[in-house]
Write a protein that holds these residues in place. Structure first.
Motif, short mmCIF file in Angstrom:
data_model
loop_
_atom_site.label_atom_id
_atom_site.label_comp_id
_atom_site.label_asym_id
_atom_site.label_seq_id
_atom_site.Cartn_x
_atom_site.Cartn_y
_atom_site.Cartn_z
N ARG A 78 0.83 -1.21 0.00
CA ARG A 78 0.00 0.00 0.00
C ARG A 78 0.86 1.26 0.00
NH1 ARG A 78 -5.37 -0.52 0.69
NH2 ARG A 78 -5.64 1.30 2.02
N CYS B 92 -9.66 3.44 -0.67
CA CYS B 92 -9.49 3.75 0.75
C CYS B 92 -9.80 5.23 0.98
CB CYS B 92 -8.07 3.40 1.20
SG CYS B 92 -6.77 4.40 0.42
N THR C 117 -6.02 7.68 4.84
CA THR C 117 -5.18 6.50 4.68
C THR C 117 -4.08 6.77 3.66
OG1 THR C 117 -7.03 5.06 5.24
CG2 THR C 117 -5.18 4.05 4.07
#
Length: 177
Positions: free
Chosen positions: A116, A140, A144
């Motif tokens: 990520r 997301c 985030t």
């Protein structure tokens, strides 16, 4: 897909293919995996090209597919090799003497990041996307994205500080400039 749509799809591939490949390469760190990723993403786009094109979100759609496919591959690889990672001597440092250039070092540093963080950094600094666009691509929240970018940059800075100097780049100015 009719003949005109097929022609527009071919033009999209010709125009965006190199950028899609480079993005996938930065996400995977491997040319073969990147080619597979782009091929799979374009296959999915071809099946929905008319609808995606009408919605005027072709780039966003393909980007999201590439990110999702890369994430799926990371998860599958992690599941398959979980036990093997337990046997690795984490104290052993990789031999970086074979690096042939800065690009290889940067790709290696990117590959060391969690998926990520790597995805957020590639989408921001390679594609120049906004926090909202990255959040949409990654599925997301914007918060985030911000935390993944911050952590990823921090980790890269830490790793960069421990990497040997490559092609004149390194941990600070060693020539008094």
């Amino acid at each position: 897909m009719d003949g005109a749509a097929r022609e527009r799809f071919g033009q999209f591939v010709a125009d965006r293919g190199p950028t899609l490949f480079r993005t996938a390469y930065l996400l995977t760190g491997d040319a073969n995996d990147a080619e597979d990723l782009v091929q799979s993403a374009l296959e999915r786009l071809a099946r929905r090209f008319d609808a995606v094109e009408r919605a005027d979100n072709t780039d966003a759609y393909v980007r999201r597919v590439i990110v999702n496919l890369a994430t799926d591959a990371w998860r599958a690889r992690r599941r398959r090799s979980h036990l093997r990672y337990l046997e690795v001597d984490e104290g052993a440092a990789p031999d970086v003497s074979g690096l042939v250039g800065d690009r290889d070092m940067v790709v290696g540093l990117l590959r060391s990041l969690p998926p990520r963080q790597r995805t957020a950094l590639v989408l921001r600094y390679w594609l120049g996307l906004t926090d909202r666009e990255i959040a949409d691509s990654m599925g997301c929240a914007v918060g985030t994205v911000k935390s993944q970018l911050s952590r990823g940059i921090g980790q890269l800075r830490t790793q960069w500080a421990t990497e040997p100097q490559v092609s004149g780049l390194g941990r600070g100015d060693q020539h008094g400039h």
